[in-house]
Design an enzyme around this catalytic site. Structure first.
Site, PDB file in Angstrom:
ATOM      1  N   HIS A 161     -11.024   6.938   3.331  1.00  0.00           N
ATOM      2  CA  HIS A 161     -12.119   6.153   2.774  1.00  0.00           C
ATOM      3  C   HIS A 161     -13.001   5.644   3.910  1.00  0.00           C
ATOM      4  O   HIS A 161     -12.672   5.799   5.081  1.00  0.00           O
ATOM      5  CB  HIS A 161     -11.615   4.985   1.917  1.00  0.00           C
ATOM      6  CG  HIS A 161     -10.721   4.015   2.653  1.00  0.00           C
ATOM      7  ND1 HIS A 161     -11.105   3.320   3.777  1.00  0.00           N
ATOM      8  CD2 HIS A 161      -9.444   3.627   2.406  1.00  0.00           C
ATOM      9  CE1 HIS A 161     -10.123   2.536   4.178  1.00  0.00           C
ATOM     10  NE2 HIS A 161      -9.099   2.715   3.363  1.00  0.00           N
ATOM     11  N   ASP A 284      10.148   5.522  -4.194  1.00  0.00           N
ATOM     12  CA  ASP A 284      11.180   5.438  -3.162  1.00  0.00           C
ATOM     13  C   ASP A 284      11.569   3.979  -2.933  1.00  0.00           C
ATOM     14  O   ASP A 284      10.741   3.166  -2.487  1.00  0.00           O
ATOM     15  CB  ASP A 284      10.661   6.059  -1.864  1.00  0.00           C
ATOM     16  CG  ASP A 284      11.774   6.415  -0.897  1.00  0.00           C
ATOM     17  OD1 ASP A 284      12.594   5.525  -0.604  1.00  0.00           O
ATOM     18  OD2 ASP A 284      11.818   7.572  -0.452  1.00  0.00           O
ATOM     19  N   SER A 299      -3.496   3.544   4.402  1.00  0.00           N
ATOM     20  CA  SER A 299      -4.535   4.461   3.960  1.00  0.00           C
ATOM     21  C   SER A 299      -4.648   5.628   4.927  1.00  0.00           C
ATOM     22  O   SER A 299      -4.679   5.444   6.137  1.00  0.00           O
ATOM     23  CB  SER A 299      -5.881   3.740   3.849  1.00  0.00           C
ATOM     24  OG  SER A 299      -6.193   3.052   5.035  1.00  0.00           O
TER      25      SER A 299
END
Length: 335
Positions: A161, A284, A299
């Site tokens: 992003h 998980d 990210s």
């Protein structure tokens, strides 16, 4: 940097290319990428000299606040003095020294708009230097995750992003450095509040340069001297091959070594133009125990399904940190 929001949050970003086309992987392109997942520290140019505070200047004949009186605010970026571009603190100090205390025209940027104000620098009693009463910085630093490195060119993509500062203005790239980074702690995510990785730049040695930032991430080149021998190679796959069901992400949430964590892809949206081609859920328990789910700094974590790189983590759901969005890898490599 008050930490840059390299984080998993919706950000105002510059426009860049988006392609809804299909990525076709030829036999020659098989395993043409190194798999990322490592955390890196980024040092970005602020696009000028950013004002992070206002203060007073103590002169021989009194106390002055030149910048404040001229209307300068915290968050402004000083771009030029008397028409001469200002890129860093040294250049600003040099131009103030040349003024000799005479009024100068200061160009500032504020929330995308620019303005010019007149300020008379004041000679500080203690240092003998001309100052205008601002606390400033010219670089911002933060951490993020590298998604992939092209084997042939050493070009990398990270974050998935765009990058903005705390004023939600898109960052400019100029002589940006990439450093080795170790994760030394985690603020766990919880409902209504995003967590974050706490990273430490390991040393002053850079491992690459960042050259471009846009809607789909941050891009640059790793140094030829970087040790690629420990990195896994992988092929990419288009979003059309992604399916709802099991997948994994590679993230570094402790130290410097990426780990594999199980996730589930809950939705595939090939046509989404906001870097939200996947809805993912962390399944998980190890990752949930360590971080609460997806946190800021993750990210760019690569998403792998059926042994191929299909995307990267981009955003977290604030009401559920175990859920988030991902961008298709084809929309990153088009850069």
């Amino acid at each position: 940097m008050r930490k840059l929001k390299f984080f998993i949050a919706a950000l105002a970003v510059c426009a860049c290319c988006f392609t809804g086309g299909v990525v076709r992987v030829s036999a020659a392109e098989e395993n043409a990428y190194y798999l990322g997942g490592m955390t890196a520290g980024f040092l970005l140019n602020a696009g000028g000299v950013q004002v992070i505070g206002l203060n007073e200047v103590v002169a021989e004949d009194g106390i002055y606040r030149p910048a404040e009186q001229a209307g300068i605010r915290t968050g402004d970026t000083i771009c030029a003095i008397d028409g001469i571009s200002v890129k860093n603190i040294d250049e600003l100090n040099m131009l103030l020294a040349k003024s000799g205390g005479k009024s100068v025209k200061v160009k500032v940027k504020r929330q995308g708009d620019t303005a010019e104000v007149e300020i008379s620098p004041v000679k500080e009693k203690k240092s003998g230097k001309y100052k205008i009463g601002v606390l400033i910085r010219d670089t911002l630093s933060g951490i993020g995750t590298v998604t992939y490195i092209e084997k042939e060119t050493r070009r990398f993509g990270a974050l998935g992003h765009g990058v903005t500062d705390e004023n939600h203005e898109s960052m400019q790239i100029s002589d940006a450095k990439v450093y080795l980074c170790s994760v030394i702690g985690v603020n766990k995510g919880e409902r209504g509040k995003a967590g974050e990785l706490r990273g430490l730049f390991l040393n002053d040695k850079t491992v690459g340069t960042a050259e471009k930032v846009c809607k789909t991430g941050l891009y640059g080149t790793f140094d030829a001297e970087y040790d690629f021998s420990q990195l896994e190679t992988i092929a990419i796959a288009p979003v059309s091959e992604a399916t709802i069901g099991k997948a994994v992400i590679y993230s570094t949430v402790n130290g410097v070594c990426p780990q594999k964590y199980e996730i589930a892809i809950a939705k595939v949206d090939a046509g989404n133009r906001e870097n939200k081609n996947f809805v993912i859920k962390v399944t998980d328990e190890r990752l949930i125990d360590e971080t609460g789910g997806i946190v800021q700094g993750m990210s760019g974590s690569p998403i792998v399904q059926n042994g191929k790189l299909i995307g990267a983590v981009t955003h977290v759901f604030l009401n559920d940190p175990t859920r988030g969005y991902g961008i298709a890898i084809e929309h990153m490599i088009c850069e």
